[in-house]
Enzyme design. Structure first.
Site, mmCIF file in Angstrom:
data_model
loop_
_atom_site.group_PDB
_atom_site.id
_atom_site.type_symbol
_atom_site.label_atom_id
_atom_site.label_comp_id
_atom_site.label_asym_id
_atom_site.label_seq_id
_atom_site.Cartn_x
_atom_site.Cartn_y
_atom_site.Cartn_z
ATOM 1 N N GLU A 40 21.590 -2.505 -7.538
ATOM 2 C CA GLU A 40 20.211 -2.494 -7.443
ATOM 3 C C GLU A 40 19.890 -3.063 -9.086
ATOM 4 O O GLU A 40 20.472 -2.614 -10.042
ATOM 5 C CB GLU A 40 19.698 -0.943 -7.498
ATOM 6 N N SER A 120 8.478 -2.706 -7.927
ATOM 7 C CA SER A 120 9.264 -1.783 -8.529
ATOM 8 C C SER A 120 10.595 -2.050 -8.780
ATOM 9 O O SER A 120 11.119 -2.693 -7.926
ATOM 10 C CB SER A 120 8.901 -0.269 -7.939
ATOM 11 N N MET A 126 9.952 0.978 -4.768
ATOM 12 C CA MET A 126 8.598 1.424 -4.592
ATOM 13 C C MET A 126 8.758 2.867 -4.013
ATOM 14 O O MET A 126 7.751 3.696 -4.015
ATOM 15 C CB MET A 126 7.859 0.585 -3.959
ATOM 16 N N ALA A 133 2.908 7.779 3.342
ATOM 17 C CA ALA A 133 2.095 7.878 4.676
ATOM 18 C C ALA A 133 2.964 6.806 5.746
ATOM 19 O O ALA A 133 3.418 5.873 5.411
ATOM 20 C CB ALA A 133 0.782 6.954 4.560
ATOM 21 N N HIS A 445 1.454 -3.376 0.280
ATOM 22 C CA HIS A 445 2.223 -3.767 1.457
ATOM 23 C C HIS A 445 2.138 -5.181 2.007
ATOM 24 O O HIS A 445 1.478 -5.714 2.475
ATOM 25 C CB HIS A 445 1.426 -3.059 2.796
ATOM 26 N N ASN A 479 9.687 -4.978 4.436
ATOM 27 C CA ASN A 479 8.304 -5.260 5.052
ATOM 28 C C ASN A 479 8.242 -6.888 5.267
ATOM 29 O O ASN A 479 7.440 -7.062 6.251
ATOM 30 C CB ASN A 479 7.007 -4.924 4.063
HETATM 31 C C1 LIG Z 1 2.046 3.693 -5.330
HETATM 32 C C2 LIG Z 1 2.755 3.097 -4.012
HETATM 33 C C3 LIG Z 1 2.280 3.771 -3.090
HETATM 34 C C4 LIG Z 1 2.798 3.249 -1.530
HETATM 35 N N1 LIG Z 1 2.342 4.018 -0.433
HETATM 36 C C5 LIG Z 1 2.878 3.679 0.607
HETATM 37 C C6 LIG Z 1 2.654 4.581 1.952
HETATM 38 O O1 LIG Z 1 2.024 5.562 1.731
HETATM 39 N N2 LIG Z 1 3.030 4.162 2.735
HETATM 40 C C7 LIG Z 1 3.996 3.097 3.197
HETATM 41 O O2 LIG Z 1 4.425 2.673 4.189
HETATM 42 N N3 LIG Z 1 4.306 2.299 1.826
HETATM 43 C C8 LIG Z 1 3.711 2.606 0.769
HETATM 44 N N4 LIG Z 1 4.157 1.962 -0.218
HETATM 45 C C9 LIG Z 1 5.025 0.833 -0.093
HETATM 46 C C10 LIG Z 1 6.417 1.396 -0.082
HETATM 47 O O3 LIG Z 1 6.914 1.990 -1.059
HETATM 48 C C11 LIG Z 1 7.557 0.211 0.393
HETATM 49 O O4 LIG Z 1 6.916 -0.332 1.523
HETATM 50 C C12 LIG Z 1 8.761 0.404 0.441
HETATM 51 O O5 LIG Z 1 9.253 0.906 -0.822
HETATM 52 C C13 LIG Z 1 9.718 -0.704 0.803
HETATM 53 O O6 LIG Z 1 11.199 -0.576 0.787
HETATM 54 P P1 LIG Z 1 12.055 -1.540 0.571
HETATM 55 O O7 LIG Z 1 13.376 -1.051 0.637
HETATM 56 O O8 LIG Z 1 11.834 -2.832 1.386
HETATM 57 O O9 LIG Z 1 11.795 -2.566 -0.904
HETATM 58 P P2 LIG Z 1 11.260 -1.653 -2.328
HETATM 59 O O10 LIG Z 1 11.271 -0.128 -2.266
HETATM 60 O O11 LIG Z 1 10.569 -2.308 -3.006
HETATM 61 O O12 LIG Z 1 12.973 -1.672 -3.329
HETATM 62 C C14 LIG Z 1 13.484 -3.301 -3.523
HETATM 63 C C15 LIG Z 1 14.410 -2.867 -4.528
HETATM 64 O O13 LIG Z 1 15.269 -3.958 -4.736
HETATM 65 C C16 LIG Z 1 15.655 -4.129 -6.053
HETATM 66 N N5 LIG Z 1 15.849 -5.703 -6.183
HETATM 67 C C17 LIG Z 1 15.102 -6.794 -6.197
HETATM 68 N N6 LIG Z 1 15.823 -7.967 -6.396
HETATM 69 C C18 LIG Z 1 16.937 -7.366 -6.648
HETATM 70 C C19 LIG Z 1 18.078 -8.317 -6.858
HETATM 71 N N7 LIG Z 1 18.185 -9.452 -7.230
HETATM 72 N N8 LIG Z 1 19.325 -7.399 -6.988
HETATM 73 C C20 LIG Z 1 19.352 -6.381 -6.878
HETATM 74 N N9 LIG Z 1 18.213 -5.264 -6.601
HETATM 75 C C21 LIG Z 1 17.176 -6.066 -6.613
HETATM 76 C C22 LIG Z 1 14.167 -3.839 -6.682
HETATM 77 O O14 LIG Z 1 14.694 -3.327 -8.076
HETATM 78 C C23 LIG Z 1 13.910 -2.610 -5.869
HETATM 79 O O15 LIG Z 1 14.511 -1.443 -6.191
HETATM 80 C C24 LIG Z 1 3.384 2.209 -1.509
HETATM 81 C C25 LIG Z 1 4.050 1.795 -2.578
HETATM 82 C C26 LIG Z 1 3.487 1.926 -3.991
HETATM 83 C C27 LIG Z 1 4.110 1.572 -5.307
#
Ligand SMILES: Cc1cc2nc3c(=O)[nH]c(=O)nc-3n(C[C@H](O)[C@H](O)[C@H](O)COP(=O)(O)OP(=O)(O)OC[C@H]3O[C@@H](n4cnc5c(N)ncnc54)[C@H](O)[C@@H]3O)c2cc1C
Length: 515
Positions: A40, A120, A126, A133, A445, A479
């Site tokens: 991470e 994030s 994130m 939701a 999103h 996503n």
């Molecule tokens: C304020 C806010 C409200 C939201 N509300 C909603 C909601 O109500 N419902 C909903 O469905 N979604 C919501 N979302 C979106 C939701 O948070 C994301 O869809 C979800 O977190 C995606 O998960 P993920 O694991 O794909 O990616 P992320 O949670 O974005 O995690 C990706 C991670 O990868 C890491 N990373 C990136 N590049 C590298 C690399 N090269 N090496 C190592 N690590 C790396 C990043 O640091 C990050 O920690 C919201 C987001 C925010 C910010």
């Protein structure tokens, strides 16, 4: 204490957001014999890792964790411009707490761009900052070629700890749903009628709530898995690919310096919708659809004050705790349908987002925030491009976004404004003259940039098990994998697709020859 990165594991997961965590959880449950490492880029904020910052009681500590998520890490800052904060910079773009905006390249001349494109960078991604939701996709939002989608969504609800009943006793929630149902439910299928919003949240007996982050997804089984290690501040800069097969990753240790090769026959890239394609590009994995079909959900917002509600009743129902405990009490949902292709998210607030007359204090829950999301028209030309010569603040290929709202998108937005006005009129008195259309990127999103497809026909990056076409052992998650135009919050769907990918790894690892 110095740390040692492993030389070899069975599975590397890049990113610790909810989707990366879903791989770790599923593999910990189904294949506890496998060695797993999560890398991470961002820092660890909470113990256990990946907790939602909203659960941090101390406001100063909560804010500190939000700031620490707003990368990029100091060590790797290059000549790239500083990250914008809400009140900083000439363009005053809005950044949500816990996120950092794409500092440059977010809009090309003559295009709409994605000015609010955000990320994030922290353990939990994130998912440490989200609203939780978790609606199910419906009608054309659903991915027709994923078999067993409903069972995968059930499993995603289990991993995220989703409940539709955490705020059943919120003041006026039934009233809000009753009024919205009267306005919207006619002709809708049962599962597409106005309902409580399914939320990734747990309500305790004493009224406290715990918001789910990656910590919930990891669960005790991952935390108890001695074969899994999470490395914060460890950024994967390249996926190593030889002869069409994954061989591991190159990790930059942002805490202690140096780069390390970690061998693995399976690599899952779950690094968000902008950085997943970026890492593939940096690794020389460049299928035609990489970065393309980028879509964000155009969004309109409106606020309304409930008419004819009894403040006395609110305080009886809410008790002393409600306003402080639940900043948005009673979240309701107007589901997407093909006939009314909007996703409505309805929050009852304890304070007005618009100044009211002094002494005119609203009853808790009587101010309603309406957010209406649209499905974007999908186009290959909406894309994130990468530059082989310019680097971003993380030292990765710089991003350039091409993005336009089409005539159909503008028509959708006009339809959403009409629908949100209809919702407002059903509920009470609008607090603003007109609904507000937010700038592209506001939904947070972002989808499509490593989309899945049924066949390797140049319009997709991975197959229905999230395996990147043409590179054995490489999976993508998040996503960005969703190929349909959705308006509903996507995380539940992405976690469901991550479960399918993880099950594929669980099924196939050890059944064929690999290093
Ligand atoms: C304020 C806010 C409200 C939201 N509300 C909603 C909601 O109500 N419902 C909903 O469905 N979604 C919501 N979302 C979106 C939701 O948070 C994301 O869809 C979800 O977190 C995606 O998960 P993920 O694991 O794909 O990616 P992320 O949670 O974005 O995690 C990706 C991670 O990868 C890491 N990373 C990136 N590049 C590298 C690399 N090269 N090496 C190592 N690590 C790396 C990043 O640091 C990050 O920690 C919201 C987001 C925010 C910010």
């Amino acid at each position: 204490m110095t740390r040692t990165l492993p030389h070899h594991v069975d599975v590397v997961v890049v990113g610790s957001g909810p989707c990366g965590a879903a791989y770790v959880r599923t593999l910990s449950e189904q294949r506890p014999d496998l060695t797993l490492a999560t890398f991470e880029a961002g820092p660890l904020l909470t113990e256990p890792p990946g907790g939602h910052v909203r659960n941090i009681a101390d406001p100063a500590e909560r804010e500190r964790c939000q700031r620490r998520s707003e990368g990029p890490p100091r060590e790797s800052v290059s000549s790239a411009p500083a990250v914008q904060r809400p009140d900083a910079g000439p363009d005053r773009r809005l950044a949500r707490a816990g996120t950092h905006l794409l500092p440059s390249g977010y809009r090309q001349p003559g295009e709409d761009g994605l000015p609010l494109a955000a990320m994030s960078s922290n353990v939990g991604g994130m998912g440490a900052h989200w609203t939780c939701a978790c609606p199910r996709p419906g009608d054309s939002e659903r991915i027709p070629f994923v078999s067993g989608l409903d069972e995968l969504l059930d499993e995603a609800e289990r991993l995220l700890g989703v409940s539709a009943h955490a705020f059943d006793d919120a003041p006026f929630a039934d009233e809000v749903r009753g009024r919205l149902g009267a306005a919207f439910d006619a002709g809708r299928a049962k599962d597409r009628r106005v309902a409580p919003m399914p939320l990734a949240v747990r309500k305790h007996g004493d009224g406290r709530v715990t918001w789910s982050g990656s910590d919930t997804v990891y669960g005790d089984v991952s935390r108890g898995n001695s074969r899994h290690t999470l490395f914060p501040e460890a950024m994967v800069v390249r996926v190593l690919v030889e002869q069409g097969r994954v061989r591991g990753v190159l990790v930059r240790d942002l805490r202690e310096g140096g780069e390390h090769e970690v061998r693995a026959a399976r690599v899952v890239v779950a690094a968000d919708s902008l950085r997943t394609p970026q890492l593939l590009w940096a690794s020389g994995v460049r299928p035609a659809a990489l970065g393309r079909y980028l879509n964000d959900q155009p969004q309109v917002v409106f606020a309304v004050r409930l008419r004819d509600v009894d403040a006395e009743r609110a305080s009886v129902v809410a008790g002393d705790e409600a306003p402080g405990v639940v900043p948005q009490s009673g979240v309701s949902w107007v589901p997407f349908t093909d006939r009314e292709p909007f996703h409505g998210q309805v929050m009852q607030l304890d304070a007005s987002p618009v100044p009211l007359t002094a002494g005119d204090e609203p009853a808790p829950g009587s101010i309603v925030g309406l957010g209406w999301f649209c499905a974007k028209e999908l186009r290959e030309s909406d894309r994130v491009e990468f530059d082989d010569t310019e680097r971003d603040a993380f030292g990765m290929p710089a991003m350039r976004i091409h993005y336009r709202l089409t005539e159909r998108d503008h028509a959708s937005l006009a339809g959403a404004r009409a629908a949100v006005r209809r919702a407002a009129e059903a509920l009470g008195e609008p607090l603003d003259a007109d609904p507000r259309t937010l700038e592209p990127g506001a939904s947070l999103h972002y989808q499509g940039t490593v989309r899945m497809g049924e066949s390797d026909d140049g319009t997709s990056v991975c197959d229905p098990d999230s395996r990147v076409w043409g590179v054995d052992g490489l999976y993508v998650a998040g996503n960005a994998v969703i190929p349909t135009a959705t308006a509903c919050n996507p995380t539940l769907t992405s976690v469901a697709l991550a479960v399918a990918g993880a099950r594929h790894i669980a099924r196939t690892t050890g059944t064929e020859e690999h290093t």
